[in-house]
Scaffold this motif. Sequence first.
Motif, PDB file in Angstrom:
ATOM      1  N   MET A   1       0.890  -1.275   0.047  1.00 12.58           N
ATOM      2  CA  MET A   1      -0.028  -0.131   0.050  1.00 12.58           C
ATOM      3  C   MET A   1       0.829   1.277  -0.043  1.00 12.58           C
ATOM      4  N   GLY A   2       1.984   1.266   0.391  1.00  8.96           N
ATOM      5  CA  GLY A   2       2.853   2.538   0.651  1.00  8.96           C
ATOM      6  C   GLY A   2       3.062   3.054  -0.771  1.00  8.96           C
ATOM      7  N   HIS A   3       3.133   2.159  -1.948  1.00  6.41           N
ATOM      8  CA  HIS A   3       3.403   2.778  -3.158  1.00  6.41           C
ATOM      9  C   HIS A   3       2.348   2.965  -3.902  1.00  6.41           C
ATOM     10  N   GLN A   4       0.834   3.203  -3.433  1.00  6.21           N
ATOM     11  CA  GLN A   4      -0.367   3.758  -3.789  1.00  6.21           C
ATOM     12  C   GLN A   4      -0.386   5.269  -4.085  1.00  6.21           C
TER      13      GLN A   4
ATOM     14  N   ARG B   1       8.907  12.437  -2.694  1.00  5.30           N
ATOM     15  CA  ARG B   1       9.468  11.469  -3.340  1.00  5.30           C
ATOM     16  C   ARG B   1       9.515  10.188  -2.420  1.00  5.30           C
ATOM     17  N   CYS B   2       9.086   9.287  -2.965  1.00  8.44           N
ATOM     18  CA  CYS B   2       8.932   8.055  -2.126  1.00  8.44           C
ATOM     19  C   CYS B   2      10.082   7.130  -2.222  1.00  8.44           C
ATOM     20  N   GLY B   3      10.493   6.416  -1.154  1.00  9.62           N
ATOM     21  CA  GLY B   3      11.525   5.502  -1.096  1.00  9.62           C
ATOM     22  C   GLY B   3      12.007   4.799  -2.492  1.00  9.62           C
ATOM     23  N   CYS B   4      10.718   4.646  -3.243  1.00  7.00           N
ATOM     24  CA  CYS B   4      11.080   3.590  -4.452  1.00  7.00           C
ATOM     25  C   CYS B   4      11.323   4.498  -5.601  1.00  7.00           C
ATOM     26  N   GLY B   5      11.642   6.069  -5.404  1.00  8.99           N
ATOM     27  CA  GLY B   5      11.897   6.861  -6.338  1.00  8.99           C
ATOM     28  C   GLY B   5      10.699   7.657  -7.132  1.00  8.99           C
TER      29      GLY B   5
ATOM     30  N   GLY C   1       4.941  11.226  -4.980  1.00  7.05           N
ATOM     31  CA  GLY C   1       3.477  10.973  -4.745  1.00  7.05           C
ATOM     32  C   GLY C   1       3.023   9.861  -4.095  1.00  7.05           C
ATOM     33  N   HIS C   2       3.934   8.970  -3.381  1.00  2.00           N
ATOM     34  CA  HIS C   2       3.166   7.801  -3.061  1.00  2.00           C
ATOM     35  C   HIS C   2       2.976   8.235  -1.566  1.00  2.00           C
ATOM     36  N   LEU C   3       1.987   7.155  -1.148  1.00  4.15           N
ATOM     37  CA  LEU C   3       1.536   7.129   0.422  1.00  4.15           C
ATOM     38  C   LEU C   3       2.732   7.467   1.382  1.00  4.15           C
TER      39      LEU C   3
HETATM   40 ZN   LIG Z   1       6.861   4.255  -3.837  1.00  2.00          ZN
END
Ligand SMILES: [Zn+2]
Length: 326
Positions: free
Chosen positions: A182-185, A194-198, A201-203
């Motif tokens: 869910m974190g990458h929604q 910026r999300c940890g996945c790069g 806008g992700h949660l």
């Molecule tokens: Zn992410």
Amino acid sequence: MSDVVVGVDLGGTKTAAALVRADGAVGPVRSVPTPATAGPEAVLDAVAGLVRDVVAHGGTLTAPGGTTTELTGPVAVSGLGVGTAGVVDTTTGTIVSATDAIRGWTGTDVRGGLRARLRDVVGEGTVTVENDVDAHAGGEVWLGAAAGADSVLMVAVGTGVGASVVLDGRPLRGAHHVAGEMGHQPSPDAAGLRCGCGRPGHLEALGSGPALHRHYLRLGGDAAVADTREVCARAAAGDEVAERAVRESARAVGRSVAGVVTVLDPAAVVVGGGMSQAGPLWWEPMDAALREELIEPLADIPVRPSALGPVAAVLGAARTALVARG
Ligand SMILES: [Zn+2]
């Protein structure tokens, strides 16, 4: 065949393990630091050493009703269940992808590596490997906050934002092993962050514990505040910037949970991870934001904190091994 297995919760900072019997009785939980920067072989060595220790020492198993049984080591076990950080291919027991919380973890054959190291302990017994949030959810559905519910959304809010979807009593793994991440929604509240996945806008970029701390600093908070725990302490003491940071981070989580609840219509939601322990300053805005979004048939859905604490993932991982063992 022994009705005892070893459950393992393998995290980025520490690894915990215990004996677990088929009726849910659990032995003393032992833990070691995870050598997360030393490479996957060192991590597997540490896990194998911990499992050997657990089996060698035995100890007092406590059943859910409180009855105790003394097991003298070395204990014969019929399997090993591991919950680990990362996206896991449960059919092969390998890590599909992972953050650098454990260096080089992506691609590691956890099942093969542990079986080779522990042949004298588990023999040809079952070895299962799954995502740690799935293991946590499995524990809560078996003996914890969602005991008896056949469909549950488990959300874990800590260093990241993870989730697990349990349907018909089993964690949904997904076609690409990613179900529940869910974190990458996309989250409107996290727009531009910026999300940890790069990706932006992700949660997780607003909802995780470390993201809450960054949010506090972004809002103009005191640069001397070192971590999320301190932001929460300041919020509890009436600091308005800290209170706003906690509220906005929690609301982002609540809104995203509402989106998933609306798609799945689970019987219950369980919220675990470090932030779920942060108290009403976090819990209340999370719960309020969630309920604001839900249509009437979902209005009374139970949303509960996880009940088993740190032993949940150990129990859930063990349960998966017990179920696979048959
Ligand atoms: Zn992410």
